[in-house]
Design a protein around this motif. Structure first.
Motif, mmCIF file in Angstrom:
data_model
loop_
_atom_site.group_PDB
_atom_site.id
_atom_site.type_symbol
_atom_site.label_atom_id
_atom_site.label_comp_id
_atom_site.label_asym_id
_atom_site.label_seq_id
_atom_site.Cartn_x
_atom_site.Cartn_y
_atom_site.Cartn_z
ATOM 1 N N VAL A 222 0.843 -1.208 0.000
ATOM 2 C CA VAL A 222 0.000 0.000 0.000
ATOM 3 C C VAL A 222 0.877 1.258 0.000
ATOM 4 C CG1 VAL A 222 -1.563 1.368 1.457
ATOM 5 C CG2 VAL A 222 -2.034 -1.062 1.034
ATOM 6 N N LEU A 223 1.837 1.294 0.895
ATOM 7 C CA LEU A 223 2.673 2.492 1.004
ATOM 8 C C LEU A 223 3.593 2.636 -0.214
ATOM 9 C CD1 LEU A 223 2.614 4.673 3.055
ATOM 10 C CD2 LEU A 223 4.418 3.535 4.350
ATOM 11 N N ARG A 224 4.083 1.504 -0.722
ATOM 12 C CA ARG A 224 4.940 1.549 -1.916
ATOM 13 C C ARG A 224 4.207 2.231 -3.074
ATOM 14 N NH1 ARG A 224 5.342 -3.887 -4.963
ATOM 15 N NH2 ARG A 224 3.287 -3.050 -5.515
ATOM 16 N N ASP A 225 2.946 1.861 -3.274
ATOM 17 C CA ASP A 225 2.200 2.439 -4.395
ATOM 18 C C ASP A 225 1.943 3.932 -4.175
ATOM 19 O OD1 ASP A 225 2.252 -0.004 -5.562
ATOM 20 O OD2 ASP A 225 0.148 -0.520 -5.137
ATOM 21 N N ILE A 226 1.637 4.318 -2.940
ATOM 22 C CA ILE A 226 1.325 5.722 -2.663
ATOM 23 C C ILE A 226 2.569 6.601 -2.814
ATOM 24 C CG2 ILE A 226 0.614 7.326 -0.815
ATOM 25 C CD1 ILE A 226 -1.262 5.055 0.187
ATOM 26 N N LEU A 227 3.742 6.038 -2.480
ATOM 27 C CA LEU A 227 4.986 6.821 -2.515
ATOM 28 C C LEU A 227 5.852 6.504 -3.739
ATOM 29 C CD1 LEU A 227 5.962 6.552 1.289
ATOM 30 C CD2 LEU A 227 4.561 8.294 0.151
ATOM 31 N N ALA A 228 5.277 5.822 -4.733
ATOM 32 C CA ALA A 228 6.032 5.472 -5.946
ATOM 33 C C ALA A 228 6.362 6.733 -6.746
ATOM 34 C CB ALA A 228 5.221 4.509 -6.802
ATOM 35 N N PRO A 229 7.475 6.710 -7.490
ATOM 36 C CA PRO A 229 7.866 7.890 -8.274
ATOM 37 C C PRO A 229 6.722 8.445 -9.126
ATOM 38 C CG PRO A 229 9.607 6.247 -8.342
ATOM 39 C CD PRO A 229 8.466 5.625 -7.590
ATOM 40 N N LEU A 230 5.936 7.566 -9.752
ATOM 41 C CA LEU A 230 4.836 8.052 -10.595
ATOM 42 C C LEU A 230 3.786 8.798 -9.789
ATOM 43 C CD1 LEU A 230 4.040 5.391 -13.350
ATOM 44 C CD2 LEU A 230 4.031 7.905 -13.599
ATOM 45 N N SER A 231 3.496 8.315 -8.590
ATOM 46 C CA SER A 231 2.494 8.980 -7.747
ATOM 47 C C SER A 231 2.987 10.329 -7.251
ATOM 48 C CB SER A 231 2.144 8.119 -6.529
ATOM 49 O OG SER A 231 2.037 6.775 -6.882
ATOM 50 N N LEU A 232 4.307 10.502 -7.229
ATOM 51 C CA LEU A 232 4.859 11.759 -6.706
ATOM 52 C C LEU A 232 4.971 12.832 -7.778
ATOM 53 C CD1 LEU A 232 7.798 10.384 -4.488
ATOM 54 C CD2 LEU A 232 5.456 10.922 -3.791
#
Ligand code: OVM
Length: 405
Positions: free
Chosen positions: A104-114
């Motif tokens: 969950v956290l990996r997806d939220i903080l992934a480069p694309l999400s940022l």
């Protein structure tokens, strides 16, 4: 381990206390001593084994099955001692429990999400640097004015925190990172405010406390989808607030300190601002904000001929591994032409810092903003360290700058 392995030798013993003030203030000499003593050293003071060489630290970090985190990654053994707060679902957990919160956290903080944050964060950095130069002139404390001011402005907004109480974030992180060490005077100094700081942080982790568009609300949305339980969501938000502020602040301070003492590297960054990210990683390698974590042996294990008994704690010196001359050429040099990848300042393996892309983005924005406005940067006084059992941290970093004309 095979039956033909050489009989295990006993490790060299060190009586040093790595958590004593002199070693925390100036860890290099002890690190060198431990690396040279052998691949495994027994620390008699705490009755634990320690790894200070890159090879062994790396090996332990990637072998989560043998070196578990679920018994805590500090000196305290959660199987026998009550943790000071409910354990982190990420840091202090092993597969399979670790995996859903991590994903969950990996997806939220992934480069694309940022990516959507990039432009806003760059504007915020440009604005902060402009304000500091306009209001504080050419001499100021870069720790307060830049390294802590910037993350404290952009990160809590990105999480979705309200405006009140943000001054609790650094003290809470300081307390959490002290708690990985022994119960020494650094821990005792905060004992009177554990309750107040924890209550504030825990209150920020509820759904209601978080604004609609931040990382925090996305964690709660994962719970609504069934990717987390409702009981897990606030603890995952708590991880952001524990691990996401002090680490970045002291990492940025390390980068600013490195540039203030390496004028040639500052010129190189000014000529090639795209080096900002690699510069930050090089600073994290050289002055690793997270200096140490423990693991616990799940079985009797041999490391380079030393038998480590099941259930014992093993202290990993990340900062020492990052300066091991067997792995790094001229390890003490801050060098933008080096490839710092492979450093263990963000850890390695399944627990490797899930927020590292956030930290790099903050660093890129702040360093490039500064590189556009500041032609020269130097120390204007003696920098002061703040001591913490785990974090290589700062109290003050006085600098003098020559703005671009
Ligand atoms: C967490 C946590 C806390 C401290 C450090 C950390 C560096 C994570 O609460 O999950 O990683």
């Amino acid at each position: 381990m095979t039956e033909t392995a050489a009989p295990s030798a006993s490790a060299p013993v060190s009586e040093a206390d790595p958590f004593s003030a002199p070693h925390l203030a100036h860890p290099g000499p002890l690190h060198q001593q431990l690396r040279e003593a052998g691949p495994v050293v027994r620390l008699s003071r705490y009755d634990v084994h320690a790894l200070a060489r890159y090879r062994e630290v790396h090996t332990a970090l990637v072998d989560w099955q043998t070196f578990q985190s679920g018994a805590g990654v500090g000196l305290a053994d959660f199987r026998h001692e009550r943790p000071w707060r409910p354990p982190s679902l990420l840091l202090e957990a092993d597969p399979p429990h670790h995996d859903a919160p991590r994903r969950v956290l990996r997806d939220i903080l992934a480069p694309l999400s940022l990516r959507r944050l990039g432009q806003r964060w760059q504007e915020a950095a440009d604005h902060l640097v402009g304000t500091v130069l306009a209001e504080r002139g050419t001499e100021f404390d870069a720790f307060d004015a830049l390294a802590s001011a910037y993350p404290l402005q952009v990160f809590p907004d990105a999480v979705g925190l309200g405006p009140h109480g943000r001054e609790n974030l650094l003290p809470y992180g300081n307390m959490a990172f002290n708690a990985f060490g022994p119960r020494n005077d650094l821990v005792d100094a905060d004992a009177h405010r554990v309750g107040k700081l924890s209550a504030w942080v825990n209150a920020q982790c509820t759904r209601e406390a978080l604004s609609e568009d931040g990382f925090g609300t996305r964690i709660w949305a994962a719970a609504d989808r069934g990717d987390l339980t409702p009981a897990q969501a606030p603890l995952v938000v708590r991880s952001l607030l524990t691990a996401g502020v002090d680490t970045t602040v002291h990492g940025l301070a390390a980068a600013l300190y490195a540039f203030a003492t390496h004028p040639g590297e500052w010129q190189r960054l000014r000529e090639r601002p795209e080096l900002a990210r690699v510069a930050f990683d090089e600073a994290v390698r050289r002055q690793s904000p997270v200096q140490t974590f423990f693991r616990t042996a799940t079985t009797d294990v041999d490391i380079a001929g030393t038998r480590i008994p099941q259930g014992s704690k093993i202290l990993l010196f990340l900062g020492s591994a990052n300066r091991d001359p067997a792995r790094w050429t001229d390890p003490d040099r801050f060098d933008l032409t080096r490839d710092p990848s492979g450093h263990v300042g963000f850890g390695m393996g399944i627990h490797q810092c899930v927020g590292q892309h956030v930290a790099r983005l903050e660093a890129e924005c702040l360093l490039t903003a500064l590189a556009r406005r500041v032609a020269h940067l130097e120390l204007a006084g003696e920098p002061r360290r703040h001591l913490n059992n785990t974090l290589r941290s700062w109290a003050s970093l006085p600098v003098r700058v020559r703005p671009t004309t």
